[in-house]
Every structure is written in C-alpha cells, then in structure tokens.
Design an enzyme around this catalytic site. Structure first.
Site, mmCIF file in Angstrom:
data_model
loop_
_atom_site.group_PDB
_atom_site.id
_atom_site.type_symbol
_atom_site.label_atom_id
_atom_site.label_comp_id
_atom_site.label_asym_id
_atom_site.label_seq_id
_atom_site.Cartn_x
_atom_site.Cartn_y
_atom_site.Cartn_z
ATOM 1 N N LYS A 32 0.831 -1.236 -0.023
ATOM 2 C CA LYS A 32 0.127 -0.020 -0.043
ATOM 3 C C LYS A 32 0.813 1.259 -0.013
ATOM 4 O O LYS A 32 1.721 1.216 0.673
ATOM 5 C CB LYS A 32 -0.790 -0.168 1.159
ATOM 6 N N SER B 20 -9.446 1.706 3.326
ATOM 7 C CA SER B 20 -8.565 2.542 2.129
ATOM 8 C C SER B 20 -7.670 1.786 1.515
ATOM 9 O O SER B 20 -7.094 2.167 0.538
ATOM 10 C CB SER B 20 -7.893 3.666 2.944
ATOM 11 N N SER C 26 -9.286 -0.697 7.500
ATOM 12 C CA SER C 26 -8.769 -0.461 6.030
ATOM 13 C C SER C 26 -8.127 -1.636 5.709
ATOM 14 O O SER C 26 -8.006 -1.749 4.299
ATOM 15 C CB SER C 26 -8.044 0.665 5.836
HETATM 16 N N1 GLN Z 1 -12.703 4.164 6.757
HETATM 17 C C1 GLN Z 1 -11.756 4.380 8.044
HETATM 18 C C2 GLN Z 1 -11.223 6.088 7.927
HETATM 19 O O1 GLN Z 1 -11.781 6.545 6.978
HETATM 20 C C3 GLN Z 1 -10.755 3.575 8.206
HETATM 21 C C4 GLN Z 1 -9.469 4.021 7.577
HETATM 22 C C5 GLN Z 1 -8.399 3.334 7.903
HETATM 23 O O2 GLN Z 1 -8.540 2.208 8.518
HETATM 24 N N2 GLN Z 1 -7.139 3.703 7.312
HETATM 25 O O3 GLN Z 1 -10.842 6.379 8.827
#
Ligand code: GLN
Length: 496
Positions: A78, A153, A177
């Site tokens: 990532k 994400s 994410s």
């Molecule tokens: N969807 C969550 C956020 O936007 C989790 C994101 C993540 O785990 N990086 O904060």
C-alpha cells in the site's frame, strides 16, 4: 493454475524443486497488472527491481541452496508504506513526487525473507476512506464487479490479491482499512494486535490506531507473512517485545471446545440480510466443527463510530501538520509569503476528505473543546475496551460481520460522509482497543459479491484467532469461488 491458486509455501517448494522459476511468476504478475490496468490498483510498478530479485532467487534455487521462507512471494505494498527509492504518494497530490530514503521495517523483513515487492498500491488519500474513492489518482474498481468499490482505504492492495496481480499485499488499518476491503474483494485480511508489527515507515494517520497487516489469498499465507513481520523493532519504541508465535505451525488443531462469542450489537439495524445470513451460516459451521457458541454483550458498540472519528481526526490533524510544502513533496510556488505558501500548498495538495478531517480534528483538539470532545472520546474508548475484556471472560474468539453490506456502487456514498463513516461500524472497535481481527470470505451474495466474516481475538492471541479462521476456511473454500470474477483469467506460463 493462477497466481491466486498458489500458496506461498507451495510456490517456494516448486521454485526449490526447479518446477517454477521465480522470474516466470514475477513476469506473470507483471503481465496481469498490465492486463488489468483499468482496475487502477497500482500507482507504481517496480518491474525492474522485482525481476532482478526474482532472478537472484532463481540462481540460489539452481545451486540447490536453501531458499528463504517467502521465496518468490510476489507482494504489493500500500502506498502509505515506504520502500526506499520508490515513490510513496499516500494517494495524495501533496506527495506526488516523494521518494523515501528508507524502507519500512515490515517490508524490510519480508524482503529479507525472500518476498518480492512488485509495486505500490492505490489507496484513499492518507488512508482516509472506506471505498478507495478518495485517492488523488482515481478510484479503484472491484474485480468482482467493476462498477463497485473495492472498499478502502487499502482498496488497491485487496484488488491486487483478489485479481491475481500479487500473491499477497500489505495494507494499513486505522479503522478497518485492511479488513473491509478484504471483505469486499473476497480475500483474507488480518489486522494484528496493536504494536505486534512495527509501524516504522508507515505514513502516520492516527498513531494510536494505526496498524500494518497482510491481505492474502488464504489464512495460511496471512500467517506466514505475519510471522515474518511481527516482533520488536528498535526503530519503533511502541512495538511489542512479546514473543512471536509460530502462527503457521499452530494453524492445525481445529476448534473443538473453542468458545465463539456472538455479540447481538453487531447484528442490529443496518445490517444487510444476506450478509447476516452469511455470517450466521459460518457460525453454524463452527458449531458443527465442535465449537461452543455463546452470546456475548458489547454494550458500548453504538458509540464506536463517533468515538473513532473524534480520535482519528484529532490524531490526523496533528500528524498531517508536517505536510507544509517545506519538508516533503508538492509546494505551491506562486506564494508571496511563507504563510501563503503553507496555505496554498495545503489547499492544493490535500483533497476534500483530508481537509474535512483536519478541520474536524483541529476543532476537537482546540482549547476549550479538548476535554469535551477528545477527552470524552478517550473515556468512552476505555468503556469499549472494558466491554471486550468482559466478553473474553466467556469466550475465546468473537464472530461478527466485517461490514454492513457487500461492496456498494462507485459514487453511491461519496456525497454523504456520514453514511460512509457508518461503513466502519464493525471494524473501528478493534482499532480503539488494539485487538487483533481477521476477515475471511464466507460466501457470495445473490448478486455475486463476496461476504466477509470478521473474527476477533484477545490481545496477542493471533495464533488461536488464525487457527479458528483456518478451520472455517477449510470448510468454506470451494463453496465460493473466484470464477465469478468478471475479469479475464490468465494462466501463468509455468502452469498453463
Ligand atoms: N474508513 C476509516 C477511515 O476513513 C478507516 C480507514 C483506515 O483504516 N485507514 O478513517
């Protein structure tokens, strides 16, 4: 056979036996990345260095020397995790030209174990999002249905694995994410216990919530990767010194006598009925395998999303202060004063969602409001922790859905941030508490999209958690299959 059907250990054996060359596997992955470019999973492809590493492994194999444990495993990383001399954008315009001078510890350990980094994957900007639509480099598409989001994400990482562009990938998980995209893409996603894997080289989002973890085709592959990455790192003083178990060796043994907790709070309003049925069917399988199913209560679950979005934005507003046009990446050149340079850089460099969060977080931390918002959120966080501590008195592993629905359509929720934040309802609790969680596919919806089950373990109990996941996977594998993928299947040259 495809990349998706080879396990990391099988690949290593076949390379050692001279049946497959690492370079061939690497080329097959590169071809696949090119063929499926429309999915937009990769931001940078490191073809040359990957092929060079693969060729070096082939020389070792040809000599008959022992191969390292992850030999030839093709990995996607990532783009919030640093690899020396490879551009790291974090999905943001503000880092469009940032070349990091060092490699994250997690990646370094995987490379030392023979894994091959094939490229950097697309993600929501600074890992903020649940659909991968917040990337400055465009949305990622779900290979099961390209009109749908892959989740976020770590969407690019999940897509890379689900569509056979990589054997496994690293994601980051601040609020779900790794797990939610794994659920949406029908692959395995593991968020270890907080501090189990070093965060050195991870671009910080919410430091008390951030984790690095694997996305893989199987529980076994995820266990292999965790085993190599886990353990204390002198470069991350928060990384744990707790001994690392042999997660792979401990996968067998089944679930007889294991107590699986089911919390009604995770099956309430808002949960899609097909997802509910999928999870219930998986719980039934556990029972048939000899586990004991118990009901557990997590009464503070309803506060998890607001608490998470206060803490995550507060920490993000502080972490993102460093992107000011001086230290890294993009700088607005036309400013006439330093202050104007800061504000223009940040205005043009950050996308809308990142700005929204910096504003929310700055507000929550501002004098006069700190205790009312951030302080209070931290106190409720302790209550959520206590819920889990109590629950684990009467069970060993907790089973829940990973997300309220299967993958939604691209564009469906982008204009409604609150609706998007509610997507994280089942995952954020593990970031607030630091508990480990693994998501694995447990079926397909009537429209052919994957359903994921989340299993939650107690602190540093990854071995037992993965054993439970592996037992379920053995039964379920075969009942859902990747043939529903609306993407061309490409044979690897070695196995065609
Ligand atoms: N969807 C969550 C956020 O936007 C989790 C994101 C993540 O785990 N990086 O904060």
């Amino acid at each position: 056979m495809e990349l998706r059907e080879l396990s990391i250990s099988l690949l290593r054996e076949r390379i050692a036996a001279g049946e497959i060359r690492a370079a061939e596997i690497c080329r097959a992955a590169l071809d696949r990345i090119e063929l499926l470019a429309e999915l937009n999973a990769f931001l940078t492809v490191t073809a040359d260095s990957a092929l060079e590493r693969a060729e070096r492994l082939d020389i070792v194999a040809r000599k008959g020397d022992p191969l390292p444990p992850l030999a030839g495993a093709i990995l996607a990383i990532k783009d919030v995790i640093l690899v020396e001399n490879v551009r790291a954008t974090a999905g943001s315009r503000i880092l469009y030209n940032y070349i990091p001078p060092y490699t994250a510890t997690a990646v370094k350990r995987l490379e030392s174990a023979g894994a091959i980094v094939i490229g950097k994957t697309n993600c929501d900007e600074f890992a903020m999002g649940s659909s991968n639509e917040n990337s400055a480099y465009g949305a990622v598409r779900n290979p099961w249905n390209t009109e749908h989001v892959p989740g976020g994400s770590s969407g690019g990482s999940a897509v890379a694995v689900a569509s056979g562009m990589a054997m496994a990938a690293l994601g980051s998980d601040t609020g779900g994410s790794i797990r939610q995209p794994a659920s949406f893409c029908g692959v395995v996603g593991l968020k270890p216990t907080y501090s189990r894997v070093s965060r050195y080289g991870l671009i910080a989002y919410g430091s008390s919530l951030d984790h690095i973890g694997p996305i893989a085709n199987s529980v076994e592959d995820a266990a292999q990767i965790l085993k190599v990455m886990a353990g204390h790192d002198p470069y991350d003083s928060t990384s744990s010194r707790a001994p690392v178990d042999d997660y792979v060796a401990l996968l067998d043994g089944g679930v007889r006598g294991l107590r699986i907790g089911v919390p009604p709070e995770y099956f309430g309003e808002g949960l899609d009925s097909e997802v509910r049925k999928g999870i219930e069917a998986a719980v039934k399988i556990f029972e048939e395998l000899g586990a004991e199913i118990v009901s557990v209560s997590l009464p503070h679950t309803k506060y998890a999303v607001p608490v998470y979005y206060l803490i995550a934005t507060a920490e993000a507003s502080s972490n993102l202060a460093r992107f000011d046009g001086v230290r890294y990446g993009f700088r607005a050149e036309t400013a006439s004063s330093l202050k104007e340079m800061y504000s223009r850089t940040r205005d043009r460099g950050f996308g809308a969602e990142v700005k929204r969060r910096i504003m929310l977080g700055t507000y929550a931390l501002s004098a006069g409001y700190y205790d009312q918002y951030y302080g209070k959120a931290q106190r409720v966080r302790s209550l959520i922790e206590r819920d889990f501590r109590d629950a684990f008195n009467s069970c060993d592993v907790i089973a829940t859905p990973a997300a309220p629905s299967t993958a939604f359509r691209i564009g469906e929720k982008v204009d409604d941030p609150l609706e998007m934040y509610l997507q994280d309802i089942y995952t954020v609790t593990l970031n607030l508490t630091g508990l480990p969680g693994v998501v694995l596919p447990c079926g397909l919806s009537s429209s052919g999209l994957p359903i994921g089950i989340q299993l939650i373990g107690s602190r540093f109990d990854e071995a037992r958690l993965l054993r439970a996941a592996s037992s379920l996977e053995r039964v379920i594998r075969g009942s859902y299959q990747p043939q529903a993928l609306r993407i061309p299947r490409v044979n690897t040259p070695a196995t065609a």
